[in-house]
Design an enzyme around this catalytic site. Structure first.
Site, PDB file in Angstrom:
ATOM      1  N   HIS A  38     -11.598  -0.336  -1.412  1.00  0.00           N
ATOM      2  CA  HIS A  38     -10.560  -0.501  -0.389  1.00  0.00           C
ATOM      3  C   HIS A  38     -10.838  -1.728   0.488  1.00  0.00           C
ATOM      4  CE1 HIS A  38      -8.122   3.042  -1.208  1.00  0.00           C
ATOM      5  NE2 HIS A  38      -9.260   3.627  -1.543  1.00  0.00           N
ATOM      6  N   THR A  39     -11.505  -2.684  -0.081  1.00  0.00           N
ATOM      7  CA  THR A  39     -11.789  -3.926   0.649  1.00  0.00           C
ATOM      8  C   THR A  39     -10.889  -5.062   0.171  1.00  0.00           C
ATOM      9  OG1 THR A  39     -13.459  -4.401  -1.023  1.00  0.00           O
ATOM     10  CG2 THR A  39     -14.250  -3.375   0.990  1.00  0.00           C
ATOM     11  N   SER A 130      -2.811   1.350 -14.937  1.00  0.00           N
ATOM     12  CA  SER A 130      -1.597   0.589 -14.635  1.00  0.00           C
ATOM     13  C   SER A 130      -1.849  -0.916 -14.706  1.00  0.00           C
ATOM     14  CB  SER A 130      -1.032   0.980 -13.267  1.00  0.00           C
ATOM     15  OG  SER A 130      -2.039   0.923 -12.289  1.00  0.00           O
ATOM     16  N   ASP A 174      -7.984  -4.922  -9.306  1.00  0.00           N
ATOM     17  CA  ASP A 174      -7.852  -4.404 -10.669  1.00  0.00           C
ATOM     18  C   ASP A 174      -7.300  -5.470 -11.611  1.00  0.00           C
ATOM     19  OD1 ASP A 174      -8.563  -2.141  -9.317  1.00  0.00           O
ATOM     20  OD2 ASP A 174      -6.591  -1.207  -9.405  1.00  0.00           O
ATOM     21  N   TYR A 227      -2.950   6.307   0.205  1.00  0.00           N
ATOM     22  CA  TYR A 227      -3.403   4.931  -0.007  1.00  0.00           C
ATOM     23  C   TYR A 227      -2.675   4.003   0.967  1.00  0.00           C
ATOM     24  CZ  TYR A 227      -4.654   0.589  -2.462  1.00  0.00           C
ATOM     25  OH  TYR A 227      -5.144  -0.666  -2.780  1.00  0.00           O
TER      26      TYR A 227
HETATM   27  C1  GLA Z   1      -6.787   0.973  -6.310  1.00  0.00           C
HETATM   28  C2  GLA Z   1      -6.062  -0.346  -6.042  1.00  0.00           C
HETATM   29  C3  GLA Z   1      -7.059  -1.478  -5.821  1.00  0.00           C
HETATM   30  C4  GLA Z   1      -8.099  -1.107  -4.780  1.00  0.00           C
HETATM   31  C5  GLA Z   1      -8.697   0.258  -5.092  1.00  0.00           C
HETATM   32  C6  GLA Z   1      -9.619   0.722  -4.015  1.00  0.00           C
HETATM   33  O1  GLA Z   1      -7.463   0.895  -7.532  1.00  0.00           O
HETATM   34  O2  GLA Z   1      -5.224  -0.670  -7.133  1.00  0.00           O
HETATM   35  O3  GLA Z   1      -6.365  -2.651  -5.455  1.00  0.00           O
HETATM   36  O4  GLA Z   1      -7.562  -1.152  -3.491  1.00  0.00           O
HETATM   37  O5  GLA Z   1      -7.698   1.251  -5.265  1.00  0.00           O
HETATM   38  O6  GLA Z   1     -10.723  -0.127  -3.921  1.00  0.00           O
END
Ligand code: GLA
Length: 398
Positions: A38-39, A130, A174, A227
């Protein structure tokens, strides 16, 4: 209990059902994040690697004026006009259609095509099925359009597809790692500048470890809304810190600054920012642990990262906490934590190579006993991202 050891490497995917002579195949892996959670939407640092699950996109030309998208796993096809302007349908096709829409907005207009998607990335497991679909689709559409884009352009385009078309407020981690990863390496990404380093995972005693991913098989329904809420709370704290200290984002904010501004923000914003700022620091410390070949130090960072996600970011859940606490007690385990967006999904564990199978068996057994759920456990190697795997063969297309 039989353990699936890298069950999916090398990748074996069902053959496409379209005309093979004119078909291009593009492959994109899944990912697991080692540290920095979550950074990636407040200019921070992440340390993911690509793993050997994959989405395969097979694309071939059509002779009429349509695009068609087929999920071979779901046995469903969507066919749209070349200038289709429909909004998201709330299903799998939103990911490739969102990518196509982004390409078109950037002046790239692939000729009519059939796109067939298949693969073996576990869904809702926190390993980014995804983004794997987005990147495989983007590579395939670029190939048939005979167009090349950079790693940064492909990643950002796929992120925008998810943010704007699918309406999911994800960060860049991701899509970036799935595109840019290098086998045998983790990827340290600065999500503000998009500069990155491939960090070898085989220095010193780390050469004798393995990454083990444990899919809890639970995904709590709050995940999507939570989220977005976490993101808003983090950005609320960030805005106060930017105004007070002139920093650009949380990627360059210190914990001292956060404490100085604590009284100016909500408790939630404070704790979300404390998780993010401390996790950014953990990513930098992890880089040193990797260069020193020190699995003990790396594992400690994973455990403190998990505590921070659990207590400050509040994105864990009972099943995941149990998996982390149990793993930490098992022989050969250096560290464990929740990976990905949270509220279920998977844990990532750093385990002595010689103990990895026994570790996996014991973890599954404890989880089964406690929750009556059969977890999936994967012993993972770091594999190449889509950029290295798909040397686009557009020239070969008739
Ligand atoms: C999901 C989001 C990413 C990231 C993670 C948490 O996977 O798609 O962009 O924010 O959560 O690190």
């Amino acid at each position: 209990m039989a353990l699936e050891k890298n069950p999916l490497s090398p990748i074996t995917l069902s053959p496409p059902t379209t005309d093979a002579s004119a078909t291009l195949h593009c492959v994109a892996p899944a990912r697991v994040n080692l540290l920095g959670e979550h950074t990636d939407y407040t200019g921070g640092f992440v340390l993911p690697m690509a793993i050997s699950f994959a989405t395969q996109a097979a694309i071939s030309p059509r002779s009429d004026a349509h695009y068609s998208f087929t999920s071979e796993l779901l046995n469903q096809t969507l066919t749209i006009d070349l200038d289709d302007r429909s909004t998201a349908r709330g299903e799998w096709s939103d990911y490739p259609v969102g990518v196509l829409r982004q390409l078109q907005q950037h002046g790239i207009h692939p000729p009519p095509f059939d796109l067939h998607l298949t693969g073996n990335v576990p869904f809702a497991a926190g390993v980014s099925s995804s983004a794997s679909v987005e990147v495989a689709s983007a590579m395939a559409m670029l190939a048939i359009a005979r167009t090349r884009l950079s790693i940064e352009e492909i990643s950002l385009l796929c992120q925008r597809a998810e943010n704007e078309f699918v309406d999911s407020p994800c960060g860049i981690m991701d899509q970036f790692v799935i595109t840019a990863a290098k086998a045998g390496h983790a990827l340290l990404l600065d999500t503000r500048s998009l500069t990155y380093e491939h960090l070898p995972m085989n220095k010193g005693a780390l050469a004798d470890t393995q990454i083990v991913v444990c899919n809890s098989m639970v995904k709590h329904s709050v995940a999507t809304g939570e989220y977005g809420m976490r993101r808003r709370e983090s950005e609320e704290g960030q805005a106060i810190l930017v105004a007070r200290f002139g920093v650009r984002d949380l990627g360059e904010t210190t914990l001292d600054q956060l404490y100085l501004a604590q009284s100016e923000m909500s408790d939630a914003a404070f704790r979300r920012c404390r998780h993010i700022i401390s996790d950014n620091a953990r990513v930098h410390q992890a880089k040193h642990a990797m260069f020193n070949g020190d699995p003990l130090a790396f594992g400690k960072l994973m455990l403190s990262g998990h505590a921070s996600e659990r207590d400050d970011f509040e994105c864990s859940c009972e099943e995941i906490d149990f998996l982390v606490d149990t793993a930490a007690q098992l022989p050969g385990c250096f560290g464990a934590r929740l990976t990905g967006g949270g509220f279920g999904g998977s844990t990532v564990n750093l385990v002595q190579r010689s103990q990895a199978e026994a570790f996996s068996t014991a973890l599954k057994a404890s989880y089964q006993e406690r929750f009556n759920i059969a977890a999936d456990v994967y012993i993972c190697d770091a594999v190449d991202g889509a950029w290295r795997r798909n040397i686009p063969a557009a020239e070969d297309l008739a």
